[in-house]
Design a protein around this motif. Structure first.
Motif, short mmCIF file in Angstrom:
data_model
loop_
_atom_site.label_atom_id
_atom_site.label_comp_id
_atom_site.label_asym_id
_atom_site.label_seq_id
_atom_site.Cartn_x
_atom_site.Cartn_y
_atom_site.Cartn_z
N ASP A 47 -7.86 43.57 47.02
CA ASP A 47 -7.09 43.91 45.81
C ASP A 47 -8.07 44.27 44.72
OD1 ASP A 47 -4.59 43.56 46.88
OD2 ASP A 47 -4.29 41.54 46.09
N TYR A 49 -8.49 45.48 40.63
CA TYR A 49 -7.86 45.49 39.30
C TYR A 49 -8.26 46.77 38.57
CZ TYR A 49 -6.47 43.49 34.76
OH TYR A 49 -5.88 43.25 33.55
N TRP A 76 -3.04 45.95 39.74
CA TRP A 76 -3.93 45.88 40.90
C TRP A 76 -3.44 46.87 41.96
CZ3 TRP A 76 -7.82 41.98 41.62
CH2 TRP A 76 -7.91 41.05 40.58
N CYS A 111 -3.07 39.22 41.10
CA CYS A 111 -3.34 40.27 42.08
C CYS A 111 -2.13 40.45 42.99
CB CYS A 111 -4.60 39.94 42.88
SG CYS A 111 -4.44 38.55 44.01
#
Length: 130
Positions: A47, A49, A76, A111
């Motif tokens: 994941d 950001y 994300w 996330c």
């Protein structure tokens, strides 16, 4: 060594990133000076950001990639690593994420790891969050 482990090893060498436990409690994270940038949840899923503005700016390109999964309302994106090209894409997206983040502390954002998405059969590009 998994693709995610290789990517994490390469990214740990970047001077703007430090590794540690992820804020969501699963896997390892890479953080910049101000916020967590990436969560390595498994041997294949990361994941990243990116921020709302970066996702809006590159939405069409992100949707076109078979390795990237977008979750509506999330800052994300999830990158699924199936081959070395996906790792290269992740490297580029991490660089973009570093540039996208403001100079000050970023607000905490969850996330995508614990989110579930359902993709309707008639619209594969518009996941629905449940």
């Amino acid at each position: 060594m998994t693709l995610a482990e290789r990517a994490l090893e390469r990214l740990e060498a970047w001077p703007d990133l430090t590794a540690g436990p992820s804020g969501c409690g699963t896997g390892r994270a890479l953080r910049s000076q101000h916020s967590e940038i990436a969560h390595f949840h498994s041997g294949r899923d990361v994941d990243l950001y990116l921020t709302d503005s970066a996702i809006r700016r590159f939405r069409d390109d992100l949707r076109a990639s078979t390795a990237v999964r977008l979750v509506p309302g999330s800052q994300w994106v999830t990158v699924h690593l199936d081959c070395d090209t996906d790792v290269d894409l992740l490297m580029s997206l991490v660089s973009m994420a570093l540039k996208a983040h403001p100079a000050g502390p970023a607000p905490a954002a969850a996330c995508n790891f614990h989110r579930v998405t359902v993709v309707p059969r008639d619209s594969p590009f518009e996941p629905i969050r449940r």
